[in-house]
Design a protein around this motif. Structure first.
Motif, PDB file in Angstrom:
ATOM      1  N   ASN A   1      -0.102  15.609  -8.164  1.00 28.38           N
ATOM      2  CA  ASN A   1       0.951  16.394  -8.824  1.00 28.38           C
ATOM      3  C   ASN A   1       2.357  15.933  -8.437  1.00 28.38           C
ATOM      4  N   LYS A   2       2.537  14.626  -8.302  1.00 25.53           N
ATOM      5  CA  LYS A   2       3.843  14.086  -7.914  1.00 25.53           C
ATOM      6  C   LYS A   2       4.717  13.842  -9.140  1.00 25.53           C
ATOM      7  N   ASN A   3       5.995  13.802  -8.899  1.00 20.35           N
ATOM      8  CA  ASN A   3       6.990  13.576  -9.938  1.00 20.35           C
ATOM      9  C   ASN A   3       7.084  12.078 -10.238  1.00 20.35           C
ATOM     10  N   PRO A   4       6.897  11.668 -11.491  1.00 22.29           N
ATOM     11  CA  PRO A   4       6.998  10.241 -11.809  1.00 22.29           C
ATOM     12  C   PRO A   4       8.405   9.688 -11.577  1.00 22.29           C
ATOM     13  N   GLN A   5       9.415  10.570 -11.625  1.00 26.74           N
ATOM     14  CA  GLN A   5      10.803  10.140 -11.409  1.00 26.74           C
ATOM     15  C   GLN A   5      11.039   9.637  -9.984  1.00 26.74           C
ATOM     16  N   THR A   6      10.184  10.063  -9.042  1.00 27.49           N
ATOM     17  CA  THR A   6      10.360   9.647  -7.646  1.00 27.49           C
ATOM     18  C   THR A   6       9.184   8.801  -7.145  1.00 27.49           C
ATOM     19  N   THR A   7       8.344   8.337  -8.060  1.00 20.21           N
ATOM     20  CA  THR A   7       7.193   7.509  -7.689  1.00 20.21           C
ATOM     21  C   THR A   7       7.566   6.040  -7.855  1.00 20.21           C
ATOM     22  N   HIS A   8       7.434   5.289  -6.774  1.00 20.40           N
ATOM     23  CA  HIS A   8       7.796   3.872  -6.765  1.00 20.40           C
ATOM     24  C   HIS A   8       6.528   3.024  -6.656  1.00 20.40           C
ATOM     25  N   VAL A   9       6.436   1.991  -7.486  1.00 19.45           N
ATOM     26  CA  VAL A   9       5.305   1.071  -7.452  1.00 19.45           C
ATOM     27  C   VAL A   9       5.857  -0.343  -7.287  1.00 19.45           C
ATOM     28  N   VAL A  10       5.318  -1.074  -6.304  1.00 21.14           N
ATOM     29  CA  VAL A  10       5.729  -2.451  -6.051  1.00 21.14           C
ATOM     30  C   VAL A  10       4.485  -3.329  -6.127  1.00 21.14           C
ATOM     31  N   ILE A  11       4.580  -4.432  -6.848  1.00 20.28           N
ATOM     32  CA  ILE A  11       3.482  -5.389  -6.927  1.00 20.28           C
ATOM     33  C   ILE A  11       3.905  -6.650  -6.189  1.00 20.28           C
ATOM     34  N   ASP A  12       3.137  -7.014  -5.167  1.00 19.46           N
ATOM     35  CA  ASP A  12       3.365  -8.256  -4.432  1.00 19.46           C
ATOM     36  C   ASP A  12       2.325  -9.278  -4.879  1.00 19.46           C
ATOM     37  N   GLU A  13       2.786 -10.472  -5.243  1.00 16.41           N
ATOM     38  CA  GLU A  13       1.874 -11.554  -5.581  1.00 16.41           C
ATOM     39  C   GLU A  13       1.793 -12.502  -4.381  1.00 16.41           C
ATOM     40  N   ILE A  14       0.602 -12.623  -3.834  1.00 18.25           N
ATOM     41  CA  ILE A  14       0.377 -13.412  -2.633  1.00 18.25           C
ATOM     42  C   ILE A  14      -0.187 -14.781  -3.018  1.00 18.25           C
ATOM     43  N   PRO A  15       0.399 -15.875  -2.524  1.00 18.37           N
ATOM     44  CA  PRO A  15      -0.191 -17.183  -2.791  1.00 18.37           C
ATOM     45  C   PRO A  15      -1.645 -17.212  -2.297  1.00 18.37           C
ATOM     46  N   THR A  16      -2.524 -17.820  -3.071  1.00 19.00           N
ATOM     47  CA  THR A  16      -3.943 -17.795  -2.718  1.00 19.00           C
ATOM     48  C   THR A  16      -4.224 -18.424  -1.358  1.00 19.00           C
ATOM     49  N   GLY A  17      -3.405 -19.370  -0.945  1.00 16.91           N
ATOM     50  CA  GLY A  17      -3.598 -19.986   0.367  1.00 16.91           C
ATOM     51  C   GLY A  17      -3.306 -19.037   1.520  1.00 16.91           C
ATOM     52  N   ASN A  18      -2.640 -17.908   1.229  1.00 15.08           N
ATOM     53  CA  ASN A  18      -2.323 -16.906   2.241  1.00 15.08           C
ATOM     54  C   ASN A  18      -3.279 -15.720   2.190  1.00 15.08           C
ATOM     55  N   TRP A  19      -4.396 -15.877   1.516  1.00 14.99           N
ATOM     56  CA  TRP A  19      -5.360 -14.798   1.318  1.00 14.99           C
ATOM     57  C   TRP A  19      -6.697 -15.261   1.873  1.00 14.99           C
ATOM     58  N   GLY A  20      -7.397 -14.387   2.536  1.00 10.58           N
ATOM     59  CA  GLY A  20      -8.718 -14.734   3.058  1.00 10.58           C
ATOM     60  C   GLY A  20      -9.728 -13.649   2.768  1.00 10.58           C
ATOM     61  N   VAL A  21     -10.974 -14.042   2.628  1.00 12.01           N
ATOM     62  CA  VAL A  21     -12.060 -13.085   2.420  1.00 12.01           C
ATOM     63  C   VAL A  21     -13.329 -13.656   3.072  1.00 12.01           C
ATOM     64  N   ASN A  22     -14.073 -12.799   3.732  1.00 12.66           N
ATOM     65  CA  ASN A  22     -15.319 -13.206   4.379  1.00 12.66           C
ATOM     66  C   ASN A  22     -15.107 -14.334   5.393  1.00 12.66           C
ATOM     67  N   GLY A  23     -13.952 -14.284   6.072  1.00 14.59           N
ATOM     68  CA  GLY A  23     -13.673 -15.273   7.106  1.00 14.59           C
ATOM     69  C   GLY A  23     -13.234 -16.629   6.598  1.00 14.59           C
ATOM     70  N   LYS A  24     -12.993 -16.731   5.303  1.00 10.23           N
ATOM     71  CA  LYS A  24     -12.610 -18.020   4.724  1.00 10.23           C
ATOM     72  C   LYS A  24     -11.331 -17.874   3.905  1.00 10.23           C
ATOM     73  N   GLN A  25     -10.560 -18.956   3.905  1.00 10.82           N
ATOM     74  CA  GLN A  25      -9.351 -18.972   3.092  1.00 10.82           C
ATOM     75  C   GLN A  25      -9.744 -18.961   1.615  1.00 10.82           C
TER      76      GLN A  25
END
Length: 64
Positions: free
Chosen positions: A34-58
């Motif tokens: 029940n928050k006010n959309p006028q005060t809701t902030h959304v930021v999207i960060d795009e991370i280079p794939t080389g800076n992302w890891g999953v399951n212990g691997k780049q």
């Protein structure tokens, strides 16, 4: 004041997809918290794939 931070790998996320993410995330906090959309902030960060890891691997992205 809700602050939503969405992080995605930098793999051709279109402006339309970003717009839909922002709209959808805002709608969630309106509908669930029940928050006010006028005060809701959304930021999207795009991370280079080389800076992302999953399951212990780049993560180097998907091959198309």
């Amino acid at each position: 004041m809700p602050y939503i931070n969405i992080r995605v790998t930098e793999e051709q996320v279109t402006q339309e997809q970003k717009r839909l993410l922002i709209e959808g995330a805002t709608k969630l906090v309106i509908d669930i918290l029940n928050k006010n959309p006028q005060t809701t902030h959304v930021v999207i960060d795009e991370i280079p794939t080389g800076n992302w890891g999953v399951n212990g691997k780049q993560y180097l992205g998907t091959k198309k």
